[in-house]
Design a protein around this motif. Sequence first.
Motif, PDB file in Angstrom:
ATOM      1  N   LYS A   1       6.568  -0.187 -12.234  1.00  0.00           N
ATOM      2  CA  LYS A   1       6.676  -0.556 -10.712  1.00  0.00           C
ATOM      3  C   LYS A   1       5.433  -0.823  -9.945  1.00  0.00           C
ATOM      4  O   LYS A   1       5.149  -1.711  -9.168  1.00  0.00           O
ATOM      5  CB  LYS A   1       7.412   0.502 -10.322  1.00  0.00           C
ATOM      6  CG  LYS A   1       9.011   0.681 -10.539  1.00  0.00           C
ATOM      7  CD  LYS A   1       9.798   1.685  -9.918  1.00  0.00           C
ATOM      8  CE  LYS A   1      11.203   1.703 -10.291  1.00  0.00           C
ATOM      9  NZ  LYS A   1      12.017   2.714  -9.558  1.00  0.00           N
ATOM     10  N   ARG A   2       4.441   0.066 -10.601  1.00  0.00           N
ATOM     11  CA  ARG A   2       3.273  -0.063 -10.075  1.00  0.00           C
ATOM     12  C   ARG A   2       2.498  -1.223 -10.091  1.00  0.00           C
ATOM     13  O   ARG A   2       1.772  -1.916  -9.359  1.00  0.00           O
ATOM     14  CB  ARG A   2       2.382   0.953 -10.373  1.00  0.00           C
ATOM     15  CG  ARG A   2       2.629   2.362  -9.760  1.00  0.00           C
ATOM     16  CD  ARG A   2       1.695   3.558 -10.583  1.00  0.00           C
ATOM     17  NE  ARG A   2       0.222   3.151 -10.521  1.00  0.00           N
ATOM     18  CZ  ARG A   2      -0.427   3.780 -11.601  1.00  0.00           C
ATOM     19  NH1 ARG A   2      -0.130   4.619 -12.434  1.00  0.00           N
ATOM     20  NH2 ARG A   2      -1.863   3.357 -11.518  1.00  0.00           N
ATOM     21  N   LYS A   3       2.789  -1.857 -11.606  1.00  0.00           N
ATOM     22  CA  LYS A   3       2.292  -3.139 -12.051  1.00  0.00           C
ATOM     23  C   LYS A   3       2.874  -4.307 -11.071  1.00  0.00           C
ATOM     24  O   LYS A   3       1.869  -5.294 -10.639  1.00  0.00           O
ATOM     25  CB  LYS A   3       2.666  -3.343 -13.189  1.00  0.00           C
ATOM     26  CG  LYS A   3       2.076  -4.668 -14.054  1.00  0.00           C
ATOM     27  CD  LYS A   3       2.335  -4.707 -15.317  1.00  0.00           C
ATOM     28  CE  LYS A   3       1.983  -6.169 -15.996  1.00  0.00           C
ATOM     29  NZ  LYS A   3       2.144  -6.185 -17.365  1.00  0.00           N
ATOM     30  N   ASN A   4       4.056  -4.215 -10.770  1.00  0.00           N
ATOM     31  CA  ASN A   4       4.792  -5.104  -9.803  1.00  0.00           C
ATOM     32  C   ASN A   4       4.074  -5.381  -8.595  1.00  0.00           C
ATOM     33  O   ASN A   4       3.983  -6.090  -8.062  1.00  0.00           O
ATOM     34  CB  ASN A   4       6.324  -4.949  -9.796  1.00  0.00           C
ATOM     35  CG  ASN A   4       7.292  -5.314 -11.023  1.00  0.00           C
ATOM     36  OD1 ASN A   4       6.242  -5.988 -11.970  1.00  0.00           O
ATOM     37  ND2 ASN A   4       8.129  -4.690 -11.276  1.00  0.00           N
TER      38      ASN A   4
ATOM     39  N   TYR B   1      -7.655  -1.977 -12.356  1.00  0.00           N
ATOM     40  CA  TYR B   1      -6.254  -1.392 -12.214  1.00  0.00           C
ATOM     41  C   TYR B   1      -5.378  -1.895 -13.149  1.00  0.00           C
ATOM     42  O   TYR B   1      -4.691  -1.001 -13.727  1.00  0.00           O
ATOM     43  CB  TYR B   1      -5.675  -1.668 -10.443  1.00  0.00           C
ATOM     44  CG  TYR B   1      -4.610  -0.730 -10.176  1.00  0.00           C
ATOM     45  CD1 TYR B   1      -4.787   0.243  -9.381  1.00  0.00           C
ATOM     46  CD2 TYR B   1      -3.342  -1.139 -10.348  1.00  0.00           C
ATOM     47  CE1 TYR B   1      -4.002   1.271  -9.062  1.00  0.00           C
ATOM     48  CE2 TYR B   1      -2.250  -0.121 -10.008  1.00  0.00           C
ATOM     49  CZ  TYR B   1      -2.536   0.805  -9.312  1.00  0.00           C
ATOM     50  OH  TYR B   1      -1.747   1.838  -8.672  1.00  0.00           O
ATOM     51  N   SER B   2      -5.373  -2.994 -13.542  1.00  0.00           N
ATOM     52  CA  SER B   2      -4.330  -3.714 -14.622  1.00  0.00           C
ATOM     53  C   SER B   2      -4.732  -2.693 -16.034  1.00  0.00           C
ATOM     54  O   SER B   2      -3.879  -2.292 -16.732  1.00  0.00           O
ATOM     55  CB  SER B   2      -4.456  -4.958 -14.704  1.00  0.00           C
ATOM     56  OG  SER B   2      -4.352  -5.790 -13.729  1.00  0.00           O
ATOM     57  N   LYS B   3      -5.867  -2.597 -16.203  1.00  0.00           N
ATOM     58  CA  LYS B   3      -6.437  -1.837 -17.385  1.00  0.00           C
ATOM     59  C   LYS B   3      -5.817  -0.510 -17.339  1.00  0.00           C
ATOM     60  O   LYS B   3      -5.619  -0.065 -18.361  1.00  0.00           O
ATOM     61  CB  LYS B   3      -7.901  -1.925 -17.537  1.00  0.00           C
ATOM     62  CG  LYS B   3      -8.359  -3.366 -17.924  1.00  0.00           C
ATOM     63  CD  LYS B   3      -9.988  -3.295 -18.059  1.00  0.00           C
ATOM     64  CE  LYS B   3     -10.761  -4.678 -18.421  1.00  0.00           C
ATOM     65  NZ  LYS B   3     -12.248  -4.702 -18.210  1.00  0.00           N
TER      66      LYS B   3
ATOM     67  N   GLN C   1       0.786  -1.293  -0.116  1.00  0.00           N
ATOM     68  CA  GLN C   1      -0.152  -0.003  -0.029  1.00  0.00           C
ATOM     69  C   GLN C   1       0.783   1.143  -0.100  1.00  0.00           C
ATOM     70  O   GLN C   1       0.644   2.317  -0.842  1.00  0.00           O
ATOM     71  CB  GLN C   1      -0.789  -0.141   1.046  1.00  0.00           C
ATOM     72  CG  GLN C   1      -1.855  -1.262   1.111  1.00  0.00           C
ATOM     73  CD  GLN C   1      -2.615  -1.444  -0.088  1.00  0.00           C
ATOM     74  OE1 GLN C   1      -3.337  -0.757  -0.685  1.00  0.00           O
ATOM     75  NE2 GLN C   1      -2.313  -2.606  -0.701  1.00  0.00           N
ATOM     76  N   GLU C   2       1.695   1.372   0.943  1.00  0.00           N
ATOM     77  CA  GLU C   2       2.565   2.614   1.093  1.00  0.00           C
ATOM     78  C   GLU C   2       3.245   3.111  -0.036  1.00  0.00           C
ATOM     79  O   GLU C   2       3.436   4.045  -0.938  1.00  0.00           O
ATOM     80  CB  GLU C   2       3.377   2.443   2.202  1.00  0.00           C
ATOM     81  CG  GLU C   2       4.175   3.835   2.493  1.00  0.00           C
ATOM     82  CD  GLU C   2       5.108   3.741   3.574  1.00  0.00           C
ATOM     83  OE1 GLU C   2       5.988   4.719   3.872  1.00  0.00           O
ATOM     84  OE2 GLU C   2       4.866   2.895   4.664  1.00  0.00           O
ATOM     85  N   PRO C   3       4.209   1.874  -0.920  1.00  0.00           N
ATOM     86  CA  PRO C   3       4.914   2.223  -1.932  1.00  0.00           C
ATOM     87  C   PRO C   3       4.042   2.351  -3.105  1.00  0.00           C
ATOM     88  O   PRO C   3       4.324   3.187  -3.967  1.00  0.00           O
ATOM     89  CB  PRO C   3       5.754   0.745  -2.181  1.00  0.00           C
ATOM     90  CG  PRO C   3       5.245  -0.208  -1.301  1.00  0.00           C
ATOM     91  CD  PRO C   3       4.387   0.469  -0.094  1.00  0.00           C
ATOM     92  N   LEU C   4       3.039   1.820  -3.069  1.00  0.00           N
ATOM     93  CA  LEU C   4       2.122   2.086  -4.339  1.00  0.00           C
ATOM     94  C   LEU C   4       1.468   3.577  -4.486  1.00  0.00           C
ATOM     95  O   LEU C   4       1.530   4.468  -5.324  1.00  0.00           O
ATOM     96  CB  LEU C   4       0.885   1.330  -4.209  1.00  0.00           C
ATOM     97  CG  LEU C   4       0.922   0.001  -5.186  1.00  0.00           C
ATOM     98  CD1 LEU C   4      -0.417  -0.739  -4.964  1.00  0.00           C
ATOM     99  CD2 LEU C   4       0.747   0.236  -6.538  1.00  0.00           C
ATOM    100  N   VAL C   5       1.183   4.009  -3.151  1.00  0.00           N
ATOM    101  CA  VAL C   5       0.861   5.507  -2.924  1.00  0.00           C
ATOM    102  C   VAL C   5       1.745   6.258  -3.448  1.00  0.00           C
ATOM    103  O   VAL C   5       1.634   7.543  -4.139  1.00  0.00           O
ATOM    104  CB  VAL C   5       0.251   5.619  -1.736  1.00  0.00           C
ATOM    105  CG1 VAL C   5      -0.010   7.269  -1.333  1.00  0.00           C
ATOM    106  CG2 VAL C   5      -1.039   5.207  -1.285  1.00  0.00           C
ATOM    107  N   LYS C   6       3.118   6.046  -2.976  1.00  0.00           N
ATOM    108  CA  LYS C   6       4.433   7.017  -3.158  1.00  0.00           C
ATOM    109  C   LYS C   6       4.556   6.998  -4.654  1.00  0.00           C
ATOM    110  O   LYS C   6       4.917   7.999  -5.287  1.00  0.00           O
ATOM    111  CB  LYS C   6       5.551   6.472  -2.525  1.00  0.00           C
ATOM    112  CG  LYS C   6       5.577   6.757  -1.185  1.00  0.00           C
ATOM    113  CD  LYS C   6       6.780   6.365  -0.343  1.00  0.00           C
ATOM    114  CE  LYS C   6       6.936   6.628   1.123  1.00  0.00           C
ATOM    115  NZ  LYS C   6       7.930   6.092   1.837  1.00  0.00           N
TER     116      LYS C   6
END
Length: 222
Positions: free
Chosen positions: A92-95, A151-153, A51-56
Amino acid sequence: MSILNKSRLLLVFIIVAIFLSGCMNKPKPEEKIYDILENVVAKEKDFEKQQEPLVKLEKREKELYDKIINLGMKDFEEIKKLSDEASTIVEKRKNHMEKEQKSIQASKKEFESLSPIIEEIESQKLKAKAKKLYEIMMDRYKIHDTLYEDYSKALQLDKELYAMFKKEDLTLEQLENQISEINEMYEKILSSNKQFNEKTKDYNEAKLDFYKEAGLEINTDE
């Protein structure tokens, strides 16, 4: 009584004692459910870590997007550079999203093992609470599946957008259409995310209710 009869009687006593001991030590359905629910929490630890890295990353990508838009076509080389950086962030978000989904799927697999155990509960009131808990959580998993798909789309649309920015012949109409499609997708994601959070809250409340009804020890540190 003969020694032989005494020996047989002792043997029967030992067998009965072992049988009764086994029955007494056998965990109750609600205790087995407790163990599974605690395992589900453990399975979702990796989900929480994303969650945190995704938001960043989302915040940083938004900064890059704003820079690109503000530049217009005044500095095409800078636009290409920023677009490449933004595209890398999308990957990176995808990962992180893949890790999140993997964690949720592991949680689901563990949680589904509850179904046959719920039927073993003797108390009808407790069984009803367990069934409600199960239903809420399965709905939560369905919502996350939709969230993951959308989200993937959205990520794919983001990648396409940054590739478009690198085209000198990009028209305003093409750009507006792409951005409009992206905005629509993120509106769906926000809606699904809100539903997911609400179901998570409902599930935690139902779990607490089940634990109290079952007289189980509650871990308040979760």
